[in-house]
Design an enzyme around this catalytic site. Structure first.
Site, mmCIF file in Angstrom:
data_model
loop_
_atom_site.group_PDB
_atom_site.id
_atom_site.type_symbol
_atom_site.label_atom_id
_atom_site.label_comp_id
_atom_site.label_asym_id
_atom_site.label_seq_id
_atom_site.Cartn_x
_atom_site.Cartn_y
_atom_site.Cartn_z
ATOM 1 N N ASP A 14 1.574 2.986 10.896
ATOM 2 C CA ASP A 14 0.699 3.425 9.813
ATOM 3 C C ASP A 14 0.220 4.843 10.108
ATOM 4 O O ASP A 14 -0.434 5.090 11.125
ATOM 5 C CB ASP A 14 -0.494 2.458 9.725
ATOM 6 C CG ASP A 14 -1.362 2.726 8.501
ATOM 7 O OD1 ASP A 14 -0.950 3.529 7.640
ATOM 8 O OD2 ASP A 14 -2.450 2.126 8.425
ATOM 9 N N ASP A 108 3.266 5.844 3.621
ATOM 10 C CA ASP A 108 2.741 6.096 4.961
ATOM 11 C C ASP A 108 2.698 4.871 5.869
ATOM 12 O O ASP A 108 2.065 4.900 6.911
ATOM 13 C CB ASP A 108 1.355 6.742 4.867
ATOM 14 C CG ASP A 108 0.278 5.753 4.498
ATOM 15 O OD1 ASP A 108 0.552 4.856 3.679
ATOM 16 O OD2 ASP A 108 -0.836 5.869 5.026
ATOM 17 N N GLU A 109 3.348 3.801 5.471
ATOM 18 C CA GLU A 109 3.331 2.584 6.282
ATOM 19 C C GLU A 109 4.686 1.922 6.244
ATOM 20 O O GLU A 109 5.305 1.871 5.194
ATOM 21 C CB GLU A 109 2.382 1.557 5.663
ATOM 22 C CG GLU A 109 0.949 1.680 5.991
ATOM 23 C CD GLU A 109 0.173 0.601 5.233
ATOM 24 O OE1 GLU A 109 0.415 -0.584 5.502
ATOM 25 O OE2 GLU A 109 -0.624 0.966 4.372
#
Ligand SMILES: [Mg+2]
Length: 366
Positions: A14, A108-109
């Site tokens: 993350d 973003d993960e």
């Protein structure tokens, strides 16, 4: 429960304050100052805040007005989704040096299954460390990671040593980790569910574990089953590559074929409302609106229009869908109408809670 299924080594990576960190990276003068991406002091909502801004209580999804009130020094920056996507691609390229079992949850993960990996490295923790180091060296951005036997625990763990940290929950620690876990930290338990759990006397994993499957099923429906299993370390949802949807849509098939545009407009309104709900739920906006028309003779017709900006509200979607409806004559009565939105901003993905069941073998080399 089958005992012979192998445990997996899952990493959840993350990025830390991703959008804001990219903005800082590209505009070094923002470094050390409170930054919010999205919104402004009058309208809109913050889509991401850097850690400096968070010190003042600025959070994502907070109105720009309130954010500015909390933090008068706050600098608002316009989101640049194309840039975030570009960097996200570079991050994923790093992941793929280790495994092709990469499941992005958003820009973003991502989850990575490194049980078997391209480096032949048996330690998921060391892989996570190396990946974070590479993201930092090659892109100048910080990431956190959670490492464990399944996606659920990896996801929860990635939050523990944030920012710029990682946490491993080894197989033999899993049950204790889950028992001690605050119910609010359970992935999938939002504010509303947490309140409901409190009323039932459930504050930690241990409390949750004390409840029977029937009890949880009665109070939480399908999610109850999910809670029952995850607290026992059971969550065998696989890491599925390429799960990011390219579009989000809603459609209706009618019991009677429609031939009047007035009726169609009314139906389109409901469809636009449904679509808006889905967009809000997964925090998605998109630029391309597509109207799908299936005629009573089963021929299919789609018409699209790309707007110069991202939309997610039903009024704008409906307006565009109407325009598309009137674009061509209808050649028959209509049995299905649908609206979908593509060209999405965040490529965010709905969280799946379906799980298969595996057992926790405690003597698993990690
Ligand atoms: Mg993040």
């Amino acid at each position: 429960m089958p005992n012979d299924l192998p445990l997996r080594k899952i990493i959840h990576v993350d990025m830390d304050a991703f959008y804001a960190s990219v903005e800082e990276l590209d505009n070094p003068e923002l470094k050390g100052k409170p930054v919010a991406v999205g919104g402004n002091e009058i309208r809109g909502v913050v889509s991401a805040a850097n850690y400096e801004a968070r010190k003042y209580g600025v959070r994502s999804a907070m109105s720009g007005y309130l954010a500015k009130k909390n933090c008068p020094e706050l600098i608002f920056v316009k989101p640049r989704y194309d840039r975030y996507k570009e960097i996200s691609k570079q991050i994923r390229a790093i992941f793929h040096d280790y495994t092709d079992l990469v499941e992005p949850l958003s820009l973003d993960e991502a989850y990575l299954d490194v049980t078997v990996n391209k480096k032949g490295n048996p330690s998921a923790s060391l892989i996570a460390k190396e990946i974070r180091q590479r993201i930092f060296n090659e892109l100048g951005l910080a990431a956190s990671a959670g490492i464990s036997i399944n996606k659920f625990i990896a996801k929860v763990a990635s939050d523990f040593n944030k920012p710029n940290g990682q946490k491993t929950v080894n197989p033999e620690e899993v049950l204790e980790f889950l028992e001690n876990l605050d119910i609010r930290k359970f992935y999938g338990v939002g504010k509303v569910t947490a309140q409901k759990m409190y009323k039932l006397g459930i504050f930690t994993g241990k409390d949750l574990k004390a409840k029977t499957l029937d009890f949880l099923d009665n109070h939480f429906g399908k999610s109850g089953r999910y809670y029952y299993h995850v607290v026992r370390g059971i969550h065998n949802s696989e890491v599925k590559p390429h799960r990011i949807p390219k579009s989000v849509g809603a459609e209706r098939t009618f019991s009677e074929n429609l031939s009047s545009e007035i009726f169609m407009l009314e139906r389109l309104q409901h469809i636009a409302e449904e679509l808006e709900r889905r967009l809000i739920k997964s925090k998605i906006a998109g630029k391309t609106v597509t109207l799908k028309i299936k005629y009573s003779d089963f021929t299919l017709n789609t018409r699209s229009k790309t707007l110069p900006y991202f939309v997610s509200n039903k009024e704008l979607i409906l307006e565009t869908a109407k325009e598309l409806l009137y674009q061509e004559e209808l050649h028959n009565s209509v049995r299905l109408l649908g609206i979908s939105l593509a060209n999405l901003n965040t490529e965010k993905k709905k969280i799946e809670t379906k799980e298969e069941i595996i057992s926790v073998q405690l003597k698993f080399e990690f």
